[in-house]
Design a protein around this motif. Structure first.
Motif, short mmCIF file in Angstrom:
data_model
loop_
_atom_site.label_atom_id
_atom_site.label_comp_id
_atom_site.label_asym_id
_atom_site.label_seq_id
_atom_site.Cartn_x
_atom_site.Cartn_y
_atom_site.Cartn_z
N LEU A 225 0.86 -1.18 0.00
CA LEU A 225 0.00 0.00 0.00
C LEU A 225 0.90 1.23 0.00
O LEU A 225 1.62 1.48 0.96
N LEU A 226 0.86 1.99 -1.10
CA LEU A 226 1.78 3.11 -1.26
C LEU A 226 1.31 4.36 -0.55
O LEU A 226 2.10 5.10 0.02
N ASP A 227 0.01 4.62 -0.60
CA ASP A 227 -0.55 5.79 0.09
C ASP A 227 -2.06 5.70 0.02
O ASP A 227 -2.62 4.84 -0.67
N LEU B 124 -1.35 11.61 -7.14
CA LEU B 124 -0.61 11.50 -8.40
C LEU B 124 0.88 11.71 -8.23
O LEU B 124 1.68 11.21 -9.04
N SER B 125 1.29 12.43 -7.19
CA SER B 125 2.72 12.70 -7.00
C SER B 125 3.50 11.42 -6.71
O SER B 125 4.73 11.39 -6.83
N HIS B 126 2.82 10.34 -6.32
CA HIS B 126 3.50 9.08 -6.03
C HIS B 126 3.87 8.32 -7.31
O HIS B 126 4.69 7.41 -7.27
N LEU B 127 3.24 8.66 -8.42
CA LEU B 127 3.51 7.96 -9.67
C LEU B 127 4.79 8.46 -10.30
O LEU B 127 5.05 9.67 -10.32
N GLN B 128 5.56 7.55 -10.82
CA GLN B 128 6.84 7.88 -11.42
C GLN B 128 6.83 7.56 -12.91
O GLN B 128 5.95 6.85 -13.39
N GLU B 129 7.81 8.09 -13.59
CA GLU B 129 7.93 7.84 -15.02
C GLU B 129 8.01 6.34 -15.28
O GLU B 129 8.78 5.62 -14.64
#
Length: 209
Positions: free
Chosen positions: A29-31, A52-57
């Motif tokens: 669970l990331l957030d 959305l800030s947790h998503l990376q390229e």
């Protein structure tokens, strides 16, 4: 006919909304984001925008039809992340009229920027692209929308198979709600409820259910 007796003001059974971001590969669970169940900017799309800030390229976000929205697609593409969402029921997809046919029930479509939604500032709206190119693939039961456009790198069957794996996340959420008994929270104040949710998620992260 008997009359329905409404509860007194201030009494009732409060309901909240929780959106969690879970890694499909590990189950981590990331957030999470929490909001009241009803009211302005309390829906699942609004909660996702907070995460959305947790998503990376290079990340690929799986989601149901509720998230298949032009501006979410645009924001995720700006973050260089891709999506695999089920088609929103209000979007019409006719494979006979696709902008580029990639195969049977597989094609590219151009979407035109809708009017500015109430939650979006004029400045952010001007940064949104006037058009998006998305890919639609279909099996017997559902149509999937994705930003993975390369048919050689991402075959239609693999995109559909990836979306179907989203069910594993549903089982993770079921563990959180039922086995950990988070279907009914016990704290009384909003601040303590948030702490109770955080502690439960911390326990979930520490142990393999």
């Amino acid at each position: 006919m008997s009359a329905i007796k409404l509860p007194k003001k201030g009494l009732g059974f409060p309901v909240l909304r929780i959106l969690v971001l879970i890694c499909l590969g590990s189950g981590a669970l990331l957030d999470f984001a929490v909001s009241p169940y009803e009211g302005k900017e309390t829906g699942e799309q609004a909660l996702l925008r907070k995460l959305l800030s947790h998503l990376q390229e290079g990340d690929v976000l799986l989601g149901d039809a509720n998230f298949e929205n032009y501006f979410l697609l645009a924001l995720l593409l700006q973050a260089r992340s891709d999506v695999v969402f089920e088609k929103n029921g209000s979007r019409l997809i006719d494979f006979r009229k696709c902008d580029k046919k990639l195969g049977s029930k597989d094609g590219l479509f151009k979407l035109t920027r809708p009017v500015r939604p109430s939650w979006m500032s004029s400045e952010l709206y001007e940064q949104m692209p006037e058009e998006l190119v998305i890919r639609a693939v279909k099996n017997k039961r559902r149509t999937i929308i994705t930003t993975l456009l390369d048919v050689e790198k991402y075959p239609r069957t693999e995109i559909i198979a990836l979306y179907l794996k989203r069910w594993h996340v549903e089982t993770d959420i079921n563990v959180i709600k039922t086995i950990m008994k988070m279907d009914m929270l016990r704290c009384k104040s909003p601040a303590m409820v948030r702490k109770e949710i955080s502690i439960n998620f911390l326990v979930y992260a520490m142990f393999d259910f």
